[in-house]
Design a protein around this motif. Structure first.
Motif, PDB file in Angstrom:
ATOM      1  N   VAL A  38       0.856  -1.200   0.272  1.00 39.76           N
ATOM      2  CA  VAL A  38       0.086   0.221   0.176  1.00 39.76           C
ATOM      3  C   VAL A  38       0.754   0.956   0.200  1.00 39.76           C
ATOM      4  O   VAL A  38       1.492   1.558   1.022  1.00 39.76           O
ATOM      5  CB  VAL A  38      -0.786  -0.133   1.370  1.00 39.76           C
ATOM      6  CG1 VAL A  38      -1.473   1.155   1.057  1.00 39.76           C
ATOM      7  CG2 VAL A  38      -1.761  -1.447   1.039  1.00 39.76           C
ATOM      8  N   PRO A  39       0.229   2.233  -0.800  1.00 37.83           N
ATOM      9  CA  PRO A  39       1.562   2.872  -1.299  1.00 37.83           C
ATOM     10  C   PRO A  39       1.268   4.214   0.607  1.00 37.83           C
ATOM     11  O   PRO A  39       0.405   4.113   1.144  1.00 37.83           O
ATOM     12  CB  PRO A  39       0.957   4.240  -2.048  1.00 37.83           C
ATOM     13  CG  PRO A  39      -0.193   3.448  -2.998  1.00 37.83           C
ATOM     14  CD  PRO A  39      -0.494   2.168  -1.611  1.00 37.83           C
ATOM     15  N   LYS A  40       2.264   4.908   0.692  1.00 36.75           N
ATOM     16  CA  LYS A  40       2.593   5.434   1.681  1.00 36.75           C
ATOM     17  C   LYS A  40       1.882   6.235   2.180  1.00 36.75           C
ATOM     18  O   LYS A  40       0.896   6.724   3.724  1.00 36.75           O
ATOM     19  CB  LYS A  40       4.197   5.717   2.173  1.00 36.75           C
ATOM     20  CG  LYS A  40       4.465   6.623   3.670  1.00 36.75           C
ATOM     21  CD  LYS A  40       5.688   7.527   3.528  1.00 36.75           C
ATOM     22  CE  LYS A  40       5.959   7.591   5.017  1.00 36.75           C
ATOM     23  NZ  LYS A  40       7.663   8.204   5.332  1.00 36.75           N
ATOM     24  N   ASP A  41       1.338   7.065   1.406  1.00 35.26           N
ATOM     25  CA  ASP A  41       0.319   8.764   1.743  1.00 35.26           C
ATOM     26  C   ASP A  41      -1.546   7.716   1.558  1.00 35.26           C
ATOM     27  O   ASP A  41      -1.803   9.028   2.653  1.00 35.26           O
ATOM     28  CB  ASP A  41       0.171   9.428   0.390  1.00 35.26           C
ATOM     29  CG  ASP A  41       0.339   8.183  -0.726  1.00 35.26           C
ATOM     30  OD1 ASP A  41       0.201   7.525  -1.044  1.00 35.26           O
ATOM     31  OD2 ASP A  41      -0.932   8.654  -1.353  1.00 35.26           O
TER      32      ASP A  41
ATOM     33  N   CYS B 129      -1.336   4.959   3.363  1.00 29.47           N
ATOM     34  CA  CYS B 129      -2.036   4.569   4.665  1.00 29.47           C
ATOM     35  C   CYS B 129      -1.811   5.404   5.770  1.00 29.47           C
ATOM     36  O   CYS B 129      -2.415   5.602   7.404  1.00 29.47           O
ATOM     37  CB  CYS B 129      -0.240   3.421   5.459  1.00 29.47           C
ATOM     38  SG  CYS B 129      -0.475   1.846   4.735  1.00 29.47           S
ATOM     39  N   GLU B 130      -1.576   6.825   5.768  1.00 26.41           N
ATOM     40  CA  GLU B 130      -0.709   7.658   5.748  1.00 26.41           C
ATOM     41  C   GLU B 130      -2.486   8.383   6.450  1.00 26.41           C
ATOM     42  O   GLU B 130      -2.759   8.888   8.167  1.00 26.41           O
ATOM     43  CB  GLU B 130      -0.023   8.739   5.865  1.00 26.41           C
ATOM     44  CG  GLU B 130       1.332   8.699   6.040  1.00 26.41           C
ATOM     45  CD  GLU B 130       2.055   9.540   5.753  1.00 26.41           C
ATOM     46  OE1 GLU B 130       2.084  10.496   4.328  1.00 26.41           O
ATOM     47  OE2 GLU B 130       2.962   9.520   5.609  1.00 26.41           O
TER      48      GLU B 130
ATOM     49  N   HIS C  76      -7.628   5.110  11.460  1.00 26.42           N
ATOM     50  CA  HIS C  76      -8.365   3.919  11.867  1.00 26.42           C
ATOM     51  C   HIS C  76      -7.345   3.092  11.964  1.00 26.42           C
ATOM     52  O   HIS C  76      -8.277   1.972  12.823  1.00 26.42           O
ATOM     53  CB  HIS C  76      -8.729   3.751  10.156  1.00 26.42           C
ATOM     54  CG  HIS C  76      -9.921   5.410   9.903  1.00 26.42           C
ATOM     55  ND1 HIS C  76     -10.768   5.082  10.879  1.00 26.42           N
ATOM     56  CD2 HIS C  76      -9.522   6.144   9.385  1.00 26.42           C
ATOM     57  CE1 HIS C  76     -11.763   6.338  10.098  1.00 26.42           C
ATOM     58  NE2 HIS C  76     -10.381   6.991   9.305  1.00 26.42           N
ATOM     59  N   ALA C  77      -6.278   2.448  11.369  1.00 21.81           N
ATOM     60  CA  ALA C  77      -5.530   1.419  12.077  1.00 21.81           C
ATOM     61  C   ALA C  77      -5.173   1.601  13.510  1.00 21.81           C
ATOM     62  O   ALA C  77      -5.309   0.638  14.092  1.00 21.81           O
ATOM     63  CB  ALA C  77      -4.418   1.923  10.993  1.00 21.81           C
TER      64      ALA C  77
END
Length: 280
Positions: free
Chosen positions: A199-202, A204-205, A210-211
């Motif tokens: 998953v692209p870092k942006d 995930c940010e 939510h994570a």
């Protein structure tokens, strides 16, 4: 004529290839979608799905309330979120949940599927379509030995051991319930094999809040289920490593790796592991 599952059928089995096609355009610019009200709704549904996966007592109903497209999108987003978290145990929980969910809908298909049509023997056309896509060859209650051995390899139930099966001319006999169970296991294995996604870092940010909530809920659930981590209950080898660490001994790389892997697998969070190493 090729069987084409309906939108409702696809929402119950969102891992199918035909289920992924309608949402590809939505996910073409996932970053933009997440910043919209609709994106927030889909993320909320995905989080609910993950929460359900980590809850010991599952609550399933034959009907799915969301639209087929939203249900499939929530499934895909849930897999993206756990990929960002990248916790092996959490990923295992989600893939097992999805496999159990598919199993439930297949076993109870006549209750929710108005399009139910019996196909081969006692099984519906939908069951046949799923089995074909997952490359499960079962005909007349028989399955080729190589296929069977591969499928049951992760299972530990003695009744699935080949020595306990009825084998005739290269085929293993399976009953109706076992067909569903074997299909469930194939779904679990295939879904687990594909995770975690890159998953692209942006992305995930954007999903980080939510994570974090999911990790907190998961850790609380682990604590309720297994209790607090008690060092006195550790295997002697792990107790020896902790004693050495507390005494200031510089553990080898293999020792640190073994201890960290053990603590992670029993549910200790990163903060707890870091505090343990802080004793050194």
């Amino acid at each position: 004529m090729e069987f084409v599952p309906s939108g409702k059928e696809l929402s119950h089995f969102p891992f199918l290839k035909k289920a992924q096609d309608p949402i590809r355009s939505r996910f073409a610019s996932l970053g933009k979608l997440l910043g919209t009200p609709k994106g927030e709704i889909l993320v909320s549904e995905a989080v609910t799905r993950i929460r359900e996966a980590v809850t010991p007592k599952k609550t399933r109903v034959p009907e799915v309330l969301a639209s087929p497209e939203d249900e499939i999108a929530a499934y895909a987003l849930a897999r993206i979120i756990v990929s960002c978290i990248n916790d092996k145990q959490l990923i295992d929980r989600l893939t097992r949940y999805e496999a159990e969910r598919a199993y439930y809908f297949l076993v109870n298909e006549e209750e929710w599927n108005s399009s139910y049509v019996q196909g081969d023997g006692e099984y519906s056309r939908l069951w046949g379509a799923i089995a074909d896509e997952l490359n499960i060859r079962i005909a007349q209650d028989r399955m080729p030995v190589p296929d069977y051995v591969e499928l049951v390899a992760p299972l530990h139930d003695d009744r699935y051991r080949l020595v306990n099966r009825h084998v005739v001319q290269g085929f293993v006999t399976v009953n109706k319930n076992e067909r569903y169970e074997l299909l469930r296991e194939r779904i679990r294995v295939l879904l687990r094999r594909d995770l975690p996604h890159r998953v692209p870092k942006d992305i995930c940010e954007q999903l980080a809040p939510h994570a974090a909530d999911i990790k907190k809920v998961y850790q609380e659930q682990m604590l309720r289920q297994f209790g607090r981590v008690e060092e006195s209950a550790f295997p002697p080898c792990m107790q020896a490593l902790i004693t050495a660490l507390s005494a200031g001994t510089n553990l080898t790389h293999a020792g640190r790796f073994s201890l960290t892997a053990f603590l992670h697998n029993i549910g200790m969070d990163t903060t707890g592991i870091a505090e343990l190493y802080a004793r050194s």
